[in-house]
Design a protein around this motif. Structure first.
Motif, PDB file in Angstrom:
ATOM      1  N   GLY A 121       0.806  -1.231   0.000  1.00 56.01           N
ATOM      2  CA  GLY A 121       0.000   0.000   0.000  1.00 56.01           C
ATOM      3  C   GLY A 121       0.834   1.274   0.000  1.00 56.01           C
ATOM      4  O   GLY A 121       0.304   2.364   0.239  1.00 56.01           O
ATOM      5  N   GLY A 122       2.129   1.170  -0.253  1.00 52.41           N
ATOM      6  CA  GLY A 122       3.018   2.343  -0.238  1.00 52.41           C
ATOM      7  C   GLY A 122       2.927   3.149  -1.525  1.00 52.41           C
ATOM      8  O   GLY A 122       2.133   2.857  -2.421  1.00 52.41           O
ATOM      9  N   LYS A 123       3.795   4.193  -1.570  1.00 51.53           N
ATOM     10  CA  LYS A 123       3.790   5.133  -2.692  1.00 51.53           C
ATOM     11  C   LYS A 123       4.099   4.462  -4.035  1.00 51.53           C
ATOM     12  O   LYS A 123       3.450   4.709  -5.045  1.00 51.53           O
ATOM     13  N   ALA A 124       5.112   3.609  -4.040  1.00 46.79           N
ATOM     14  CA  ALA A 124       5.562   2.984  -5.292  1.00 46.79           C
ATOM     15  C   ALA A 124       4.811   1.672  -5.534  1.00 46.79           C
ATOM     16  O   ALA A 124       4.915   0.731  -4.745  1.00 46.79           O
ATOM     17  N   GLN A 125       4.014   1.652  -6.593  1.00 48.62           N
ATOM     18  CA  GLN A 125       3.248   0.434  -6.883  1.00 48.62           C
ATOM     19  C   GLN A 125       3.483  -0.100  -8.293  1.00 48.62           C
ATOM     20  O   GLN A 125       3.123  -1.232  -8.615  1.00 48.62           O
ATOM     21  N   ASP A 126       4.051   0.743  -9.175  1.00 47.85           N
ATOM     22  CA  ASP A 126       4.351   0.303 -10.539  1.00 47.85           C
ATOM     23  C   ASP A 126       5.434   1.227 -11.102  1.00 47.85           C
ATOM     24  O   ASP A 126       5.901   2.132 -10.401  1.00 47.85           O
ATOM     25  N   SER A 127       5.817   1.029 -12.365  1.00 48.91           N
ATOM     26  CA  SER A 127       6.962   1.789 -12.875  1.00 48.91           C
ATOM     27  C   SER A 127       6.671   3.289 -12.892  1.00 48.91           C
ATOM     28  O   SER A 127       7.577   4.104 -12.723  1.00 48.91           O
ATOM     29  N   GLU A 128       5.401   3.682 -13.036  1.00 47.53           N
ATOM     30  CA  GLU A 128       5.043   5.107 -13.059  1.00 47.53           C
ATOM     31  C   GLU A 128       5.188   5.718 -11.657  1.00 47.53           C
ATOM     32  O   GLU A 128       5.854   6.745 -11.478  1.00 47.53           O
ATOM     33  N   SER A 129       4.572   5.052 -10.668  1.00 52.13           N
ATOM     34  CA  SER A 129       4.598   5.629  -9.312  1.00 52.13           C
ATOM     35  C   SER A 129       5.950   5.452  -8.620  1.00 52.13           C
ATOM     36  O   SER A 129       6.229   6.105  -7.614  1.00 52.13           O
ATOM     37  N   LEU A 130       6.818   4.605  -9.184  1.00 48.68           N
ATOM     38  CA  LEU A 130       8.169   4.438  -8.625  1.00 48.68           C
ATOM     39  C   LEU A 130       9.038   5.662  -8.954  1.00 48.68           C
ATOM     40  O   LEU A 130       9.972   5.995  -8.211  1.00 48.68           O
ATOM     41  N   LYS A 131       8.687   6.333 -10.056  1.00 50.57           N
ATOM     42  CA  LYS A 131       9.502   7.470 -10.525  1.00 50.57           C
ATOM     43  C   LYS A 131       9.608   8.571  -9.470  1.00 50.57           C
ATOM     44  O   LYS A 131       8.607   8.981  -8.887  1.00 50.57           O
ATOM     45  N   GLY A 132      10.850   9.005  -9.247  1.00 50.74           N
ATOM     46  CA  GLY A 132      11.082  10.111  -8.328  1.00 50.74           C
ATOM     47  C   GLY A 132      11.000   9.742  -6.859  1.00 50.74           C
ATOM     48  O   GLY A 132      11.136  10.621  -5.999  1.00 50.74           O
ATOM     49  N   ASN A 184      15.019 -14.104  -0.618  1.00 55.11           N
ATOM     50  CA  ASN A 184      15.669 -14.678   0.561  1.00 55.11           C
ATOM     51  C   ASN A 184      15.513 -13.748   1.764  1.00 55.11           C
ATOM     52  O   ASN A 184      15.149 -14.180   2.864  1.00 55.11           O
ATOM     53  N   ILE A 185      15.738 -12.450   1.559  1.00 53.99           N
ATOM     54  CA  ILE A 185      15.655 -11.491   2.672  1.00 53.99           C
ATOM     55  C   ILE A 185      14.202 -11.355   3.139  1.00 53.99           C
ATOM     56  O   ILE A 185      13.924 -11.323   4.342  1.00 53.99           O
ATOM     57  N   LEU A 186      13.260 -11.300   2.189  1.00 57.09           N
ATOM     58  CA  LEU A 186      11.846 -11.183   2.583  1.00 57.09           C
ATOM     59  C   LEU A 186      11.417 -12.398   3.404  1.00 57.09           C
ATOM     60  O   LEU A 186      10.708 -12.258   4.410  1.00 57.09           O
ATOM     61  N   ALA A 187      11.854 -13.584   2.975  1.00 59.47           N
ATOM     62  CA  ALA A 187      11.486 -14.802   3.724  1.00 59.47           C
ATOM     63  C   ALA A 187      12.092 -14.742   5.132  1.00 59.47           C
ATOM     64  O   ALA A 187      11.440 -15.110   6.111  1.00 59.47           O
ATOM     65  N   ALA A 188      13.324 -14.251   5.239  1.00 62.93           N
ATOM     66  CA  ALA A 188      13.987 -14.204   6.554  1.00 62.93           C
ATOM     67  C   ALA A 188      13.321 -13.173   7.461  1.00 62.93           C
ATOM     68  O   ALA A 188      13.151 -13.404   8.656  1.00 62.93           O
ATOM     69  N   LEU A 189      12.933 -12.017   6.902  1.00 65.07           N
ATOM     70  CA  LEU A 189      12.331 -10.959   7.733  1.00 65.07           C
ATOM     71  C   LEU A 189      10.889 -11.272   8.085  1.00 65.07           C
ATOM     72  O   LEU A 189      10.395 -10.886   9.144  1.00 65.07           O
ATOM     73  N   ASN A 190      10.189 -11.937   7.154  1.00 61.83           N
ATOM     74  CA  ASN A 190       8.791 -12.321   7.367  1.00 61.83           C
ATOM     75  C   ASN A 190       7.959 -11.130   7.861  1.00 61.83           C
ATOM     76  O   ASN A 190       7.210 -11.238   8.835  1.00 61.83           O
ATOM     77  N   ASN A 191       8.125  -9.981   7.168  1.00 64.21           N
ATOM     78  CA  ASN A 191       7.420  -8.755   7.550  1.00 64.21           C
ATOM     79  C   ASN A 191       6.210  -8.566   6.619  1.00 64.21           C
ATOM     80  O   ASN A 191       6.380  -8.343   5.421  1.00 64.21           O
ATOM     81  N   PRO A 192       4.996  -8.667   7.141  1.00 64.90           N
ATOM     82  CA  PRO A 192       3.799  -8.609   6.272  1.00 64.90           C
ATOM     83  C   PRO A 192       3.617  -7.265   5.580  1.00 64.90           C
ATOM     84  O   PRO A 192       2.807  -7.156   4.651  1.00 64.90           O
ATOM     85  N   ASN A 193       4.365  -6.232   6.008  1.00 60.53           N
ATOM     86  CA  ASN A 193       4.240  -4.914   5.365  1.00 60.53           C
ATOM     87  C   ASN A 193       5.110  -4.766   4.123  1.00 60.53           C
ATOM     88  O   ASN A 193       5.058  -3.738   3.453  1.00 60.53           O
ATOM     89  N   LEU A 194       5.950  -5.761   3.841  1.00 61.07           N
ATOM     90  CA  LEU A 194       6.836  -5.672   2.672  1.00 61.07           C
ATOM     91  C   LEU A 194       6.413  -6.693   1.622  1.00 61.07           C
ATOM     92  O   LEU A 194       6.034  -7.817   1.947  1.00 61.07           O
ATOM     93  N   THR A 195       6.523  -6.272   0.346  1.00 65.56           N
ATOM     94  CA  THR A 195       6.149  -7.195  -0.723  1.00 65.56           C
ATOM     95  C   THR A 195       6.968  -6.920  -1.975  1.00 65.56           C
ATOM     96  O   THR A 195       7.554  -5.849  -2.122  1.00 65.56           O
TER      97      THR A 195
END
Ligand code: ARG
Length: 257
Positions: A121-132, A184-195
């Motif tokens: 649900g963060g600011k960057a969701q696709d190549s357009e919203s990742l810009k800047g 690998n890092i996502l599996a190790a952190l197991n943080n539901p806020n990251l994707t």
């Protein structure tokens, strides 16, 4: 016969490396890596382990040399090769035309691509919203170059994990790093806020062993080892050991470019 020609290549190699003043002459093969990149290289206890350390052990074994591992910053590996501090760089290193100006590469042994980690649900969701947005990367990596296409606001970290921790803490909008390491890092952190963002398609990248320029015998020997471990099942066994079963890449993914 094959064994004999292998030994002959190893002998010629040791003689020519001796002439070039490389550490190989002392019976060791020194590998430079950056052990902040699980599952390719990471520190466990006092040792550097991972896919690349095992591949390098196979290379050293075929050369009859003892493997020595030097852990350093990722962007120090190419300078360490050109200055003769290390004999080979094995660091999930992508073959890039710019890098070929400074070092030679072996045949490739793994096919990867970049991945973008974001907050759910963060600011960057696709190549357009990742810009800047504020993007975290590991210094000098292909993720660093990829991020430059989206933003000038890039935060560079020595460790891939530190970038992801900053993202988790809300100080970054995205992190771009190699996909197997991101997973690998996502599996190790197991943080539901990251994707992982699945809306951006990054190019294929191929990992190879980097060698100082002007050592064709060493490149040939490394290529022979890569061919052997690819055909005799050793490489698959190494990958299976370090990748969770569901992520085990199909062998056709490990194709040459
Ligand atoms: N594949 C990427 C590159 O070549 C990242 C490699 C980073 N490797 C490491 N051991 N930290 O730029």
């Amino acid at each position: 016969m094959q064994k004999y020609s292998g030994m002959l290549i190893a002998l010629i190699l040791v003689i020519s490396m001796f002439a070039a003043g490389m550490a190989i002459a002392e019976g060791t093969l020194t590998m430079g890596t950056n052990a902040e990149f699980p599952p390719f290289e990471f520190v466990e206890g006092d040792s550097v382990i991972g896919v690349d350390a095992e591949i390098a052990a196979e290379i050293a074994k075929d050369l009859g040399l003892e493997l020595v591992i030097e852990n350093m910053a990722f962007d120090s590996i190419i300078p360490a090769l050109t200055s003769g501090q290390i004999d080979i760089g094995v660091a999930a290193m992508t073959v890039k035309p710019e890098r070929l100006n400074s070092v030679d590469f072996s045949d490739t042994y793994y096919n990867a691509r970049q991945a973008c980690i974001v907050q759910v649900g963060g600011k960057a969701q696709d190549s357009e919203s990742l810009k800047g947005t504020t993007i975290g990367v590991q210094t000098g990596t292909t993720g660093d170059y990829a991020a430059e296409e989206y933003s000038e606001d890039i935060q560079r970290f020595a460790k891939a994990l530190d970038a992801v921790l900053e993202l988790a803490g809300g100080k970054l909008d995205a992190v771009i790093i190699d996909e197997p390491v991101a997973k690998n890092i996502l599996a190790a952190l197991n943080n539901p806020n990251l994707t992982l963002l699945d809306t951006i398609e990054f190019e294929d990248e191929f990992y190879a062993v980097a060698v100082p320029k002007g050592h064709p015998e060493l490149v040939e020997s490394i290529n022979n080892t890569i061919e052997r471990i690819t055909t005799d099942g050793t490489l698959d066994a190494i990958l299976l050991k370090y990748f969770p079963a569901e992520e085990e890449p199909a062998s056709e993914e490990i194709a040459q470019p």
